[in-house]
Design an enzyme around this catalytic site. Structure first.
Site, PDB file in Angstrom:
ATOM      1  N   ASP A 206      14.096 -60.230  19.070  1.00  0.00           N
ATOM      2  CA  ASP A 206      14.348 -61.684  19.092  1.00  0.00           C
ATOM      3  C   ASP A 206      14.634 -62.262  17.720  1.00  0.00           C
ATOM      4  OD1 ASP A 206      11.845 -61.562  21.538  1.00  0.00           O
ATOM      5  OD2 ASP A 206      13.939 -62.053  21.926  1.00  0.00           O
TER       6      ASP A 206
ATOM      7  N   HIS B  57       5.208 -56.300  17.640  1.00  0.00           N
ATOM      8  CA  HIS B  57       5.531 -55.751  18.962  1.00  0.00           C
ATOM      9  C   HIS B  57       4.359 -54.905  19.446  1.00  0.00           C
ATOM     10  CE1 HIS B  57       7.750 -53.767  22.196  1.00  0.00           C
ATOM     11  NE2 HIS B  57       8.598 -54.762  22.082  1.00  0.00           N
TER      12      HIS B  57
HETATM   13  C1  SDX Z   1       9.601 -59.260  23.352  1.00  0.00           C
HETATM   14  O1  SDX Z   1       6.938 -55.625  25.404  1.00  0.00           O
HETATM   15  C2  SDX Z   1       8.194 -55.635  25.163  1.00  0.00           C
HETATM   16  O2  SDX Z   1       8.882 -54.637  25.186  1.00  0.00           O
HETATM   17  C3  SDX Z   1       8.786 -57.022  24.885  1.00  0.00           C
HETATM   18  C4  SDX Z   1      10.254 -57.077  24.446  1.00  0.00           C
HETATM   19  C5  SDX Z   1      11.179 -56.645  25.558  1.00  0.00           C
HETATM   20  O3  SDX Z   1      12.302 -56.232  25.249  1.00  0.00           O
HETATM   21  O4  SDX Z   1      10.812 -56.843  26.754  1.00  0.00           O
HETATM   22  O5  SDX Z   1      10.441 -56.244  23.314  1.00  0.00           O
HETATM   23  C6  SDX Z   1      10.671 -58.513  24.070  1.00  0.00           C
HETATM   24  O6  SDX Z   1       8.854 -59.952  23.977  1.00  0.00           O
HETATM   25  C7  SDX Z   1       9.434 -59.060  21.872  1.00  0.00           C
HETATM   26  C8  SDX Z   1       8.219 -59.853  21.284  1.00  0.00           C
HETATM   27  C9  SDX Z   1       8.614 -61.316  21.108  1.00  0.00           C
HETATM   28  N1  SDX Z   1       7.432 -62.111  20.693  1.00  0.00           N
HETATM   29  C10 SDX Z   1       7.324 -62.596  19.446  1.00  0.00           C
HETATM   30  O7  SDX Z   1       8.111 -62.376  18.534  1.00  0.00           O
HETATM   31  C11 SDX Z   1       6.095 -63.489  19.241  1.00  0.00           C
HETATM   32  C12 SDX Z   1       5.398 -63.142  17.931  1.00  0.00           C
HETATM   33  N2  SDX Z   1       4.776 -61.807  18.054  1.00  0.00           N
HETATM   34  C13 SDX Z   1       3.440 -61.754  18.496  1.00  0.00           C
HETATM   35  O8  SDX Z   1       2.777 -62.809  19.022  1.00  0.00           O
HETATM   36  C14 SDX Z   1       2.918 -60.357  18.805  1.00  0.00           C
HETATM   37  O9  SDX Z   1       3.366 -59.511  17.825  1.00  0.00           O
HETATM   38  C15 SDX Z   1       3.235 -59.787  20.189  1.00  0.00           C
HETATM   39  C16 SDX Z   1       2.770 -60.690  21.250  1.00  0.00           C
HETATM   40  C17 SDX Z   1       4.697 -59.532  20.320  1.00  0.00           C
HETATM   41  C18 SDX Z   1       2.500 -58.455  20.311  1.00  0.00           C
HETATM   42  O10 SDX Z   1       1.193 -58.714  20.080  1.00  0.00           O
HETATM   43  P1  SDX Z   1      -0.012 -57.695  20.468  1.00  0.00           P
HETATM   44  O11 SDX Z   1       0.494 -56.315  20.600  1.00  0.00           O
HETATM   45  O12 SDX Z   1      -0.767 -58.283  21.617  1.00  0.00           O
HETATM   46  O13 SDX Z   1      -0.891 -57.711  19.187  1.00  0.00           O
HETATM   47  P2  SDX Z   1      -1.930 -58.834  18.808  1.00  0.00           P
HETATM   48  O14 SDX Z   1      -1.439 -60.196  19.230  1.00  0.00           O
HETATM   49  O15 SDX Z   1      -3.269 -58.391  19.285  1.00  0.00           O
HETATM   50  O16 SDX Z   1      -1.867 -58.777  17.204  1.00  0.00           O
HETATM   51  C19 SDX Z   1      -2.439 -57.655  16.505  1.00  0.00           C
HETATM   52  C20 SDX Z   1      -2.666 -58.168  15.073  1.00  0.00           C
HETATM   53  C21 SDX Z   1      -3.454 -59.478  15.037  1.00  0.00           C
HETATM   54  O17 SDX Z   1      -4.116 -59.532  13.801  1.00  0.00           O
HETATM   55  P3  SDX Z   1      -5.720 -59.066  13.749  1.00  0.00           P
HETATM   56  O18 SDX Z   1      -6.495 -60.107  14.547  1.00  0.00           O
HETATM   57  O19 SDX Z   1      -5.781 -57.681  14.349  1.00  0.00           O
HETATM   58  O20 SDX Z   1      -6.056 -59.099  12.269  1.00  0.00           O
HETATM   59  O21 SDX Z   1      -1.397 -58.460  14.465  1.00  0.00           O
HETATM   60  C22 SDX Z   1      -1.329 -59.848  14.188  1.00  0.00           C
HETATM   61  C23 SDX Z   1      -2.383 -60.519  15.018  1.00  0.00           C
HETATM   62  O22 SDX Z   1      -2.823 -61.730  14.408  1.00  0.00           O
HETATM   63  N3  SDX Z   1       0.019 -60.283  14.570  1.00  0.00           N
HETATM   64  C24 SDX Z   1       0.736 -61.192  13.914  1.00  0.00           C
HETATM   65  C25 SDX Z   1       1.966 -61.261  14.596  1.00  0.00           C
HETATM   66  N4  SDX Z   1       1.963 -60.418  15.630  1.00  0.00           N
HETATM   67  C26 SDX Z   1       0.752 -59.811  15.614  1.00  0.00           C
HETATM   68  N5  SDX Z   1       0.468 -61.938  12.823  1.00  0.00           N
HETATM   69  C27 SDX Z   1       1.440 -62.773  12.409  1.00  0.00           C
HETATM   70  N6  SDX Z   1       2.656 -62.913  13.006  1.00  0.00           N
HETATM   71  C28 SDX Z   1       2.946 -62.169  14.094  1.00  0.00           C
HETATM   72  N7  SDX Z   1       4.128 -62.292  14.679  1.00  0.00           N
END
Ligand code: SDX
Length: 434
Positions: free
Chosen positions: A367, A310
């Site tokens: 989710d 998140h």
């Molecule tokens: C919702 O914003 C809100 O409030 C949203 C929400 C709401 O109520 O409106 O809460 C609802 O959208 C929840 C999120 C649902 N999405 C997912 O579950 C999809 C999977 N999660 C991700 O793709 C990710 O965690 C996000 C998009 C939710 C957040 O990503 P960020 O903050 O943009 O962080 P990032 O993508 O830059 O990741 C930071 C690091 C990376 O690694 P590094 O390159 O720094 O080494 O964390 C890793 C990412 O690769 N990472 C993950 C991961 N999420 C982040 N690695 C593996 N699996 C994951 N799920």
């Protein structure tokens, strides 16, 4: 120095020092106000994804990502989930205070009055391809509401806005059910005046002439909690879309339609559908989460653990504990043994022990378990994000209302840093090299 006493930030550029005001929120959050930065320094800031950038000051929802806190208008989500209903929470978000009994009765009556859709809208549903995704249908039909319900000049702006709020909250729920029924070739079930908001939705979805739907108050209560948990979440992607589109002074239906489109994405609300697809895939491949956690950590593999991570929460999303408890209680009530619960719990347990997930502060989000609940009450997987959208409507509406009422309202128009080609001349086509 006490945080609240810090009034300015100093920025030194090329020997010149600038004092920038510090804004302090009611929970002690601090922000540097850079609204005069470019006019004073010629500089802009750059913040891809806006991870460090506040777009507004808001009084609606408070999140503390480090401590896993979520409050709507100051009331903790745990208390609302335990004591409130979705209608009451919608009223709280939009109006800022919990309603009196009279106010809630009036709000409910208005939702009932606006629960039907224009009969001509049904022809739209009937002509979408049967496999059309319900989120695409919903965003189209919400946009179409303006055509069927144009502004009435005789009405005051405030009355027009309040009716539009009621239409959206009530009709979007009706449209979701109608869309589902028509996609299945089933007879449309109309909303009933004698059913509550959530009971009406379930009845419109599942009642049939040959098998009348039995309203189960426990399932109605669980659906209330589901929608309360989704009702708002400060400046998430879809809410930011509603505010941005709304900043152009477009009608609210169009701004909400933009929010629905943003929510559809698998990184945002579309994750609830992606989680179930991921859990099902893990289950069909033996149920061992380890290989999938390995894939999620592999930078060369685009696979991510859906329902994990998140932008704001760097600990447990407070909604997950409530959702998981409600999900398991519903499965027990319906005597359903869903193997995906075991897969989800194993995946959660294994990931939370893994240094990668610990170091990256990756925890389950709203989710992660929501799809298991939705599946248990009979919602088809392609409608999962529609269920999220119905829940988020009061949040989008309240955030839109706050933005258009903001005395500092401005058209949202970010700047950029240009990194393309510098000035060059046009070359006639006959002189261009192949
Ligand atoms: C919702 O914003 C809100 O409030 C949203 C929400 C709401 O109520 O409106 O809460 C609802 O959208 C929840 C999120 C649902 N999405 C997912 O579950 C999809 C999977 N999660 C991700 O793709 C990710 O965690 C996000 C998009 C939710 C957040 O990503 P960020 O903050 O943009 O962080 P990032 O993508 O830059 O990741 C930071 C690091 C990376 O690694 P590094 O390159 O720094 O080494 O964390 C890793 C990412 O690769 N990472 C993950 C991961 N999420 C982040 N690695 C593996 N699996 C994951 N799920």
């Amino acid at each position: 120095m006490n945080k609240r006493e810090i009034k300015t930030a100093k920025l030194t550029v090329d020997g010149d020092t600038y004092q920038l005001p510090i804004v302090v929120g009611t929970e002690g959050e601090m922000a540097i106000d850079i609204s005069t930065l470019r006019s004073r320094t010629g500089l802009i800031t750059l913040d891809p994804g806006y991870a460090n950038t506040g777009s507004c000051k808001s009084s609606i929802t408070y999140m503390d990502g480090e401590n896993g806190i979520l409050r709507y208008r100051g009331i903790p989500i745990e208390q609302l989930a335990e004591h409130s209903t979705f209608r009451e929470t919608a009223y709280l978000l939009i109006n800022g205070e919990l309603p009196t009994k009279q106010q809630l009765d009036q709000f409910s009556a208005r939702l009932n009055d606006h629960s039907l859709i224009h009969e001509d809208m049904r022809y739209f549903f009937q002509n979408f391809p049967r496999l059309a995704h319900p989120m695409g249908i919903l965003s189209s039909m919400v946009n179409a509401l303006r055509a069927f319900y144009p502004e009435i000049p005789e009405r005051s702006e405030e009355e027009e806005i309040n009716i539009t709020f009621s239409r959206l909250i009530s009709k979007v729920r009706t449209m979701a059910a109608i869309s589902y029924r028509i996609s299945r070739g089933h007879k449309v079930v109309y909303p009933r005046h004698d059913l509550s908001y959530c009971a009406n939705f379930l009845n419109m979805m599942f009642d049939t002439p040959v098998k009348p739907y039995q309203i189960d108050e426990d399932i109605v209560a669980a659906l209330n909690v589901f929608w309360i948990l989704h009702a708002d979440h400060e400046q998430n992607c879809s809410t930011a879309a509603v505010r941005l589109v709304g900043s152009a002074k477009v009608n609210l239906y169009a701004a909400i339609s933009a929010g629905i489109c943003a929510l559809w994405g698998p990184l945002h609300g579309g994750a609830n559908q992606a989680v179930i697809e991921m859990l099902q895939h893990i289950y069909e491949n033996g149920g061992d989460p380890v290989p999938f956690i390995k894939k999620a950590k592999d930078k060369n593999d685009p696979f991510r653990l859906m329902g994990f991570g998140h932008r704001v929460y760097k600990t447990y999303d407070p909604r997950v504990k409530i959702m998981k408890k409600m999900c398991i209680k519903t499965l027990k009530k319906l005597n359903i043994k869903d193997p995906l619960v075991d897969v989800a719990e194993r995946l959660e347990e294994t990931a939370l022990k893994d240094p990668y997930f610990i170091d990256h502060h990756l925890y389950p989000n709203v989710d992660f378990y929501s799809g298991i609940f939705l599946r248990a009450i009979g919602i088809p997987i392609k409608m999962f994000t529609v269920m999220f959208a119905i829940g988020r409507l009061p949040g989008w509406i309240s955030q839109w209302k706050e933005s258009v009422d903001d005395p500092q309202w401005k058209l949202h128009r970010p700047r950029q840093v240009y990194i393309g080609k510098t000035k060059r001349d046009y070359i006639p086509i006959e002189q261009r090299k192949e």
